[in-house]
Design an enzyme around this catalytic site. Structure first.
Site, PDB file in Angstrom:
ATOM      1  N   ASN A  10      18.085  31.744 105.515  1.00 53.17           N
ATOM      2  CA  ASN A  10      17.920  32.551 106.730  1.00 53.17           C
ATOM      3  C   ASN A  10      18.344  31.693 107.920  1.00 53.17           C
ATOM      4  OD1 ASN A  10      17.080  34.116 108.869  1.00 53.17           O
ATOM      5  ND2 ASN A  10      14.881  33.778 108.522  1.00 53.17           N
ATOM      6  N   TRP A  11      19.502  32.016 108.476  1.00 56.22           N
ATOM      7  CA  TRP A  11      20.047  31.176 109.553  1.00 56.22           C
ATOM      8  C   TRP A  11      19.490  31.522 110.926  1.00 56.22           C
ATOM      9  CZ3 TRP A  11      25.983  31.166 108.039  1.00 56.22           C
ATOM     10  CH2 TRP A  11      26.117  30.468 106.827  1.00 56.22           C
ATOM     11  N   LYS A  12      18.718  32.594 110.995  1.00 61.16           N
ATOM     12  CA  LYS A  12      18.121  33.017 112.281  1.00 61.16           C
ATOM     13  C   LYS A  12      19.208  33.114 113.357  1.00 61.16           C
ATOM     14  CE  LYS A  12      13.946  30.841 110.694  1.00 61.16           C
ATOM     15  NZ  LYS A  12      12.654  30.296 110.989  1.00 61.16           N
ATOM     16  N   HIS A  99      10.040  39.604 108.910  1.00 62.42           N
ATOM     17  CA  HIS A  99       9.869  38.155 109.070  1.00 62.42           C
ATOM     18  C   HIS A  99       8.794  37.910 110.124  1.00 62.42           C
ATOM     19  CE1 HIS A  99      10.696  34.000 110.130  1.00 62.42           C
ATOM     20  NE2 HIS A  99      11.309  33.889 108.963  1.00 62.42           N
ATOM     21  N   GLU A 101       8.648  36.025 112.554  1.00 63.99           N
ATOM     22  CA  GLU A 101       9.156  35.940 113.941  1.00 63.99           C
ATOM     23  C   GLU A 101       9.351  37.333 114.519  1.00 63.99           C
ATOM     24  OE1 GLU A 101      12.430  33.342 113.072  1.00 63.99           O
ATOM     25  OE2 GLU A 101      11.004  31.737 112.638  1.00 63.99           O
ATOM     26  N   GLU A 168       5.391  33.738 102.919  1.00 62.25           N
ATOM     27  CA  GLU A 168       5.706  32.703 103.911  1.00 62.25           C
ATOM     28  C   GLU A 168       4.502  32.485 104.819  1.00 62.25           C
ATOM     29  OE1 GLU A 168      10.172  32.277 104.620  1.00 62.25           O
ATOM     30  OE2 GLU A 168       9.488  33.779 106.018  1.00 62.25           O
ATOM     31  N   GLY A 174       9.047  26.291 109.756  1.00 55.25           N
ATOM     32  CA  GLY A 174       9.633  25.391 110.747  1.00 55.25           C
ATOM     33  C   GLY A 174       8.738  24.227 111.150  1.00 55.25           C
ATOM     34  N   SER A 213       9.351  25.671 105.309  1.00 57.65           N
ATOM     35  CA  SER A 213       9.670  24.239 105.249  1.00 57.65           C
ATOM     36  C   SER A 213      10.114  23.763 103.863  1.00 57.65           C
ATOM     37  CB  SER A 213       8.484  23.410 105.754  1.00 57.65           C
ATOM     38  OG  SER A 213       8.248  23.692 107.126  1.00 57.65           O
ATOM     39  N   GLY A 234      14.744  28.470 105.844  1.00 54.86           N
ATOM     40  CA  GLY A 234      15.268  28.531 107.202  1.00 54.86           C
ATOM     41  C   GLY A 234      16.054  27.272 107.524  1.00 54.86           C
ATOM     42  N   GLY A 235      15.407  26.334 108.233  1.00 50.19           N
ATOM     43  CA  GLY A 235      16.062  25.136 108.758  1.00 50.19           C
ATOM     44  C   GLY A 235      16.950  24.404 107.770  1.00 50.19           C
TER      45      GLY A 235
HETATM   46  C1  PEP Z   1      11.932  31.109 107.511  1.00 49.52           C
HETATM   47  O1  PEP Z   1      12.178  31.241 108.693  1.00 49.52           O
HETATM   48  O2  PEP Z   1      11.913  32.104 106.766  1.00 49.52           O
HETATM   49  C2  PEP Z   1      11.650  29.777 107.013  1.00 49.52           C
HETATM   50  C3  PEP Z   1      11.124  29.677 105.838  1.00 49.52           C
HETATM   51  O3  PEP Z   1      11.969  28.724 107.855  1.00 49.52           O
HETATM   52  P1  PEP Z   1      11.846  27.157 107.500  1.00 49.52           P
HETATM   53  O4  PEP Z   1      12.412  26.945 106.139  1.00 49.52           O
HETATM   54  O5  PEP Z   1      12.627  26.482 108.573  1.00 49.52           O
HETATM   55  O6  PEP Z   1      10.391  26.823 107.539  1.00 49.52           O
END
Ligand code: PEP
Length: 257
Positions: A10-12, A99, A101, A168, A174, A213, A234-235
Site C-alpha cells: 500500500n503506497w498511500k 483502511h 487512515e 491491522e 507506521g 510495520s 505500507g512503508g
Molecule cells: C498500512 O498502512 O496498511 C501499513 C500496514 O503501513 P506500515 O506497513 O507502514 O505500518
C-alpha cells in the site's frame, strides 16, 4: 489457511506516476527467474493516478494492481470521487477498503465500509478490508470486541465475491511497533471462527492478512501463524529492494512447509 502467501504493498499518497512505473519495472527485473507465483502472490496499490501506468507496466506479469479506496456507485455528482468501475477500467483488480487512515481522516464507519465492500464486488474488484483496534482500545482489553464489531456488518450479508481481511492494529501502522505474532495468530483464528459461523459456504474464499510495520525480518513470524495468509505492507513496500526481500522471505517460508 496456509498455502500461497499474499503480499500487498500500500503506497498511500507516495510516488509520482513515473516513479510508480519505474518501481514496477525494477520489481519485474528483480523477481525475474526465481519468483514462484504459486508460493507468493504480489499486489501493488499505487495512487489512483498511477494505476493505469503501473497496470500497463505489469500487464504481462502476475503482479496485480489495487486501488486504495473507492466510492459507492458508478458515476454521478461526487466531486473528487473514484468509483470501483473507474478503478477496474484503469487496470485495478483489487481495492483496499476501510483502511484506518480513511476511518480516521475521512470518518468512514463500519456501515460505509460494508457498503464499499459490496460496491467493490459489483465492480468486479476483490476487496481487501482493513480492521483493527486503536492503542486505547488495546489498553482497555477491547481488541476482540472491536475486531468482531468491525466484521459484523461486512459478514451480515452473503458474500458476492472473494474477500481479503487485513488485521491491522492501528497503533502498529507506521510506528515500527508490532504485536507478538502469536497474538496476531489468535486474532486471525477468531476472524476465521466468525467466517465459519457467518459464511460457511464461502469461508475458503477469504484470506486473512496481518498489517502494521511489516518488513522482511519480521514477516516470517506472522506467516508462521496458521490463519495468516500474508501481509498488507505500507512503508516497507515503498522500497523495491525491501519488497523483493519480503517476496524472498515469504517464498522461503512457504517452501519449508
Ligand atoms: C498500512 O498502512 O496498511 C501499513 C500496514 O503501513 P506500515 O506497513 O507502514 O505500518
Amino acid at each position: 489457511m496456509q498455502g500461497r502467501a499474499l503480499l500487498i504493498g500500500n503506497w498511500k499518497m507516495n510516488k509520482t506516476v513515473e516513479g510508480s512505473a519505474s518501481y514496477a519495472r525494477a520489481l519485474i527485473r528483480a523477481l525475474e527467474g526465481w519468483w514462484d507465483t504459486k508460493r507468493v502472490g504480489v499486489v501493488l496499490a499505487p495512487t489512483a493516478l498511477a494505476i493505469s501506468a503501473v497496470g500497463r507496466t505489469l500487464s504481462s506479469t502476475e503482479i496485480d494492481v489495487a486501488g486504495q479506496n473507492l466510492e459507492l456507485g458508478t458515476e454521478g455528482a461526487l466531486t473528487g470521487g473514484i468509483s470501483g468501475y473507474l478503478l477496474y477500467e484503469a487496470g485495478a483488480r483489487w481495492v483496499i477498503v476501510g483502511h484506518s487512515e480513511r476511518r480516521q481522516h475521512f470518518a468512514e464507519g463500519d456501515t460505509l465500509v460494508a457498503e464499499k465492500v459490496g460496491a467493490a464486488w459489483q465492480a468486479g474488484l476483490h476487496p481487501i478490508v482493513c480492521i483493527g483496534e486503536t492503542e486505547t482500545e488495546r489498553e482497555q482489553g477491547a481488541t476482540q470486541r472491536v475486531v468482531s464489531q468491525q466484521l459484523e456488518r461486512i459478514l451480515a450479508k452473503p458474500p458476492q465475491g472473494p474477500l481479503t481481511i487485513a488485521y491491522e492494529p492501528v497503533w502498529a501502522i507506521g510506528s515500527g511497533r508490532v504485536p507478538e505474532p502469536e497474538e496476531v495468530g489468535k486474532i486471525a483464528d477468531r476472524i476465521r471462527q466468525a467466517l465459519r459461523a457467518q459464511w460457511p459456504e464461502a469461508e475458503n474464499d477469504v484470506a486473512v492478512l496481518y498489517g502494521g510495520s511489516v518488513n522482511h525480518q519480521n514477516l516470517g513470524g506472522f506467516l508462521d501463524q496458521a490463519e495468516v495468509s500474508g501481509a498488507l505492507i505500507g512503508g516497507a513496500s515503498l522500497i523495491v529492494e525491501e519488497m523483493v526481500a519480503m517476496v524472498r522471505a515469504a517464498q522461503e517460508h512457504r517452501g519449508t512447509r
